[in-house]
Design a protein around this motif. Structure first.
Motif, PDB file in Angstrom:
ATOM      1  N   ARG A 136      19.038 -10.980  33.449  1.00 47.30           N
ATOM      2  CA  ARG A 136      20.397 -11.514  33.432  1.00 47.30           C
ATOM      3  C   ARG A 136      21.280 -10.740  32.465  1.00 47.30           C
ATOM      4  O   ARG A 136      21.002 -10.667  31.279  1.00 47.30           O
ATOM      5  CB  ARG A 136      20.419 -12.990  33.014  1.00 47.30           C
ATOM      6  CG  ARG A 136      19.899 -13.953  34.021  1.00 47.30           C
ATOM      7  CD  ARG A 136      20.854 -14.059  35.216  1.00 47.30           C
ATOM      8  NE  ARG A 136      20.247 -14.839  36.266  1.00 47.30           N
ATOM      9  CZ  ARG A 136      19.645 -14.313  37.332  1.00 47.30           C
ATOM     10  NH1 ARG A 136      19.570 -13.023  37.493  1.00 47.30           N
ATOM     11  NH2 ARG A 136      19.125 -15.090  38.236  1.00 47.30           N
ATOM     12  N   MET A 137      22.314 -10.169  33.040  1.00 45.60           N
ATOM     13  CA  MET A 137      23.345  -9.503  32.248  1.00 45.60           C
ATOM     14  C   MET A 137      24.661 -10.124  32.687  1.00 45.60           C
ATOM     15  O   MET A 137      24.875 -10.355  33.878  1.00 45.60           O
ATOM     16  CB  MET A 137      23.333  -8.000  32.521  1.00 45.60           C
ATOM     17  CG  MET A 137      24.277  -7.204  31.692  1.00 45.60           C
ATOM     18  SD  MET A 137      23.990  -5.434  32.032  1.00 45.60           S
ATOM     19  CE  MET A 137      25.081  -4.725  30.847  1.00 45.60           C
ATOM     20  N   ALA A 138      25.516 -10.435  31.731  1.00 47.32           N
ATOM     21  CA  ALA A 138      26.767 -11.100  32.088  1.00 47.32           C
ATOM     22  C   ALA A 138      27.881 -10.707  31.132  1.00 47.32           C
ATOM     23  O   ALA A 138      27.639 -10.307  29.990  1.00 47.32           O
ATOM     24  CB  ALA A 138      26.583 -12.621  32.046  1.00 47.32           C
ATOM     25  N   LEU A 139      29.081 -10.824  31.643  1.00 44.14           N
ATOM     26  CA  LEU A 139      30.279 -10.752  30.817  1.00 44.14           C
ATOM     27  C   LEU A 139      30.762 -12.184  30.682  1.00 44.14           C
ATOM     28  O   LEU A 139      30.747 -12.941  31.665  1.00 44.14           O
ATOM     29  CB  LEU A 139      31.348  -9.883  31.472  1.00 44.14           C
ATOM     30  CG  LEU A 139      30.953  -8.431  31.686  1.00 44.14           C
ATOM     31  CD1 LEU A 139      32.018  -7.717  32.520  1.00 44.14           C
ATOM     32  CD2 LEU A 139      30.785  -7.734  30.357  1.00 44.14           C
ATOM     33  N   ILE A 140      31.185 -12.554  29.500  1.00 44.01           N
ATOM     34  CA  ILE A 140      31.659 -13.908  29.265  1.00 44.01           C
ATOM     35  C   ILE A 140      33.028 -13.834  28.610  1.00 44.01           C
ATOM     36  O   ILE A 140      33.182 -13.212  27.553  1.00 44.01           O
ATOM     37  CB  ILE A 140      30.687 -14.697  28.362  1.00 44.01           C
ATOM     38  CG1 ILE A 140      29.294 -14.708  28.990  1.00 44.01           C
ATOM     39  CG2 ILE A 140      31.200 -16.119  28.136  1.00 44.01           C
ATOM     40  CD1 ILE A 140      28.211 -15.245  28.069  1.00 44.01           C
ATOM     41  N   GLY A 141      34.004 -14.437  29.258  1.00 43.51           N
ATOM     42  CA  GLY A 141      35.342 -14.518  28.707  1.00 43.51           C
ATOM     43  C   GLY A 141      35.469 -15.802  27.920  1.00 43.51           C
ATOM     44  O   GLY A 141      35.172 -16.883  28.432  1.00 43.51           O
ATOM     45  N   LEU A 142      35.877 -15.693  26.656  1.00 42.39           N
ATOM     46  CA  LEU A 142      36.025 -16.869  25.801  1.00 42.39           C
ATOM     47  C   LEU A 142      37.496 -17.130  25.506  1.00 42.39           C
ATOM     48  O   LEU A 142      38.243 -16.209  25.188  1.00 42.39           O
ATOM     49  CB  LEU A 142      35.300 -16.660  24.463  1.00 42.39           C
ATOM     50  CG  LEU A 142      33.801 -16.403  24.491  1.00 42.39           C
ATOM     51  CD1 LEU A 142      33.295 -16.129  23.080  1.00 42.39           C
ATOM     52  CD2 LEU A 142      33.066 -17.571  25.119  1.00 42.39           C
ATOM     53  N   GLU A 200      29.665  -9.193  26.236  1.00 39.00           N
ATOM     54  CA  GLU A 200      28.628  -8.770  27.164  1.00 39.00           C
ATOM     55  C   GLU A 200      27.298  -9.221  26.586  1.00 39.00           C
ATOM     56  O   GLU A 200      27.034  -8.989  25.402  1.00 39.00           O
ATOM     57  CB  GLU A 200      28.636  -7.256  27.338  1.00 39.00           C
ATOM     58  CG  GLU A 200      27.582  -6.749  28.308  1.00 39.00           C
ATOM     59  CD  GLU A 200      27.584  -5.237  28.397  1.00 39.00           C
ATOM     60  OE1 GLU A 200      27.951  -4.716  29.463  1.00 39.00           O
ATOM     61  OE2 GLU A 200      27.225  -4.575  27.401  1.00 39.00           O
ATOM     62  N   VAL A 201      26.480  -9.874  27.412  1.00 39.76           N
ATOM     63  CA  VAL A 201      25.175 -10.342  26.953  1.00 39.76           C
ATOM     64  C   VAL A 201      24.086  -9.853  27.898  1.00 39.76           C
ATOM     65  O   VAL A 201      24.323  -9.638  29.080  1.00 39.76           O
ATOM     66  CB  VAL A 201      25.104 -11.882  26.835  1.00 39.76           C
ATOM     67  CG1 VAL A 201      26.116 -12.399  25.822  1.00 39.76           C
ATOM     68  CG2 VAL A 201      25.286 -12.561  28.172  1.00 39.76           C
ATOM     69  N   VAL A 202      22.889  -9.692  27.343  1.00 39.60           N
ATOM     70  CA  VAL A 202      21.710  -9.320  28.115  1.00 39.60           C
ATOM     71  C   VAL A 202      20.634 -10.347  27.787  1.00 39.60           C
ATOM     72  O   VAL A 202      20.280 -10.535  26.623  1.00 39.60           O
ATOM     73  CB  VAL A 202      21.233  -7.894  27.758  1.00 39.60           C
ATOM     74  CG1 VAL A 202      19.979  -7.546  28.536  1.00 39.60           C
ATOM     75  CG2 VAL A 202      22.332  -6.881  28.003  1.00 39.60           C
ATOM     76  N   PHE A 251      24.649 -12.763  17.447  1.00 39.83           N
ATOM     77  CA  PHE A 251      23.625 -13.108  18.437  1.00 39.83           C
ATOM     78  C   PHE A 251      22.939 -11.827  18.918  1.00 39.83           C
ATOM     79  O   PHE A 251      23.609 -10.882  19.329  1.00 39.83           O
ATOM     80  CB  PHE A 251      24.233 -13.820  19.644  1.00 39.83           C
ATOM     81  CG  PHE A 251      24.853 -15.167  19.363  1.00 39.83           C
ATOM     82  CD1 PHE A 251      24.555 -15.879  18.206  1.00 39.83           C
ATOM     83  CD2 PHE A 251      25.741 -15.724  20.254  1.00 39.83           C
ATOM     84  CE1 PHE A 251      25.122 -17.123  17.955  1.00 39.83           C
ATOM     85  CE2 PHE A 251      26.312 -16.967  20.022  1.00 39.83           C
ATOM     86  CZ  PHE A 251      25.997 -17.666  18.870  1.00 39.83           C
ATOM     87  N   PRO A 252      21.608 -11.796  18.925  1.00 43.51           N
ATOM     88  CA  PRO A 252      20.923 -10.576  19.356  1.00 43.51           C
ATOM     89  C   PRO A 252      21.167 -10.218  20.815  1.00 43.51           C
ATOM     90  O   PRO A 252      21.029  -9.058  21.202  1.00 43.51           O
ATOM     91  CB  PRO A 252      19.442 -10.875  19.100  1.00 43.51           C
ATOM     92  CG  PRO A 252      19.341 -12.345  18.950  1.00 43.51           C
ATOM     93  CD  PRO A 252      20.682 -12.841  18.501  1.00 43.51           C
ATOM     94  N   GLU A 253      21.555 -11.168  21.639  1.00 42.29           N
ATOM     95  CA  GLU A 253      21.794 -10.916  23.057  1.00 42.29           C
ATOM     96  C   GLU A 253      23.106 -10.188  23.328  1.00 42.29           C
ATOM     97  O   GLU A 253      23.312  -9.675  24.423  1.00 42.29           O
ATOM     98  CB  GLU A 253      21.820 -12.238  23.844  1.00 42.29           C
ATOM     99  CG  GLU A 253      20.505 -12.972  23.848  1.00 42.29           C
ATOM    100  CD  GLU A 253      20.329 -13.924  22.663  1.00 42.29           C
ATOM    101  OE1 GLU A 253      19.356 -14.686  22.672  1.00 42.29           O
ATOM    102  OE2 GLU A 253      21.154 -13.914  21.721  1.00 42.29           O
TER     103      GLU A 253
END
Length: 160
Positions: A67-73, A108-110, A90-92
């Motif tokens: 799972r890789m994602a972009l998250i808009g906050l 961006e998270v992995v 966060f390490p992710e």
């Protein structure tokens, strides 16, 4: 952030290392018509100044991360810096930027899998003080992941 003035040698070194981070300084020096010691010194100075970082980049979706994602906050006014600092820890997270537009912060998270992503999103990101809402964009395939921008095109050959 302070801007750094780059001359043609600096740009040539950066461009060569962006094209191939393992390219020997002796080859870069020959291409730029300077000595190897000049390339070594300049590369070290660029790294110390935070302009250059030479790292190996792997496609996370091909090495066991599912799972890789972009998250808009969207964040509470006045809290962008604090939210960015918290999320950066966060390490992710691999990319955290304050932006203008519909969102205030883009992350961006992995993650290993859906359960890991769900935990990160609901138990940690949503709990960061200042976060008002989050919208996720799951990455299905990576079609381009490039870091060779900013200094112009660098010619490379297979035998190099």
């Amino acid at each position: 952030m302070e801007s750094v003035k780059l001359d043609d040698v600096d740009k040539g070194i950066i461009g060569a290392l962006q094209a191939d981070g393992r390219r020997p300084y002796s080859r870069i020096a020959a291409d730029l018509d300077v000595s190897e010691s000049v390339v070594r010194y300049r590369a070290q100075k660029l790294e110390q100044a935070g302009v250059l970082q030479v790292v190996g980049i792997a496609d996370p979706l091909r090495i066991g991360f599912d799972r890789m994602a972009l998250i808009g906050l969207k964040v509470r006014p006045g809290s962008v810096g604090d939210v960015c600092a918290a999320v950066t820890a966060f390490p992710e997270t691999s990319y955290v930027v304050a932006i203008a537009g519909s969102f205030d912060v883009l992350v961006e998270v992995v993650c290993r899998d859906t359960a890991h992503f769900t935990e990160l999103l609901t138990q940690r990101l949503h709990q960061v003080d200042g976060v008002v809402s989050a919208e996720s964009f799951l990455v299905l395939e990576i079609h381009k992941m490039a870091y060779g921008w900013g200094v112009g095109h660098v010619e490379t050959t297979i035998n190099d």
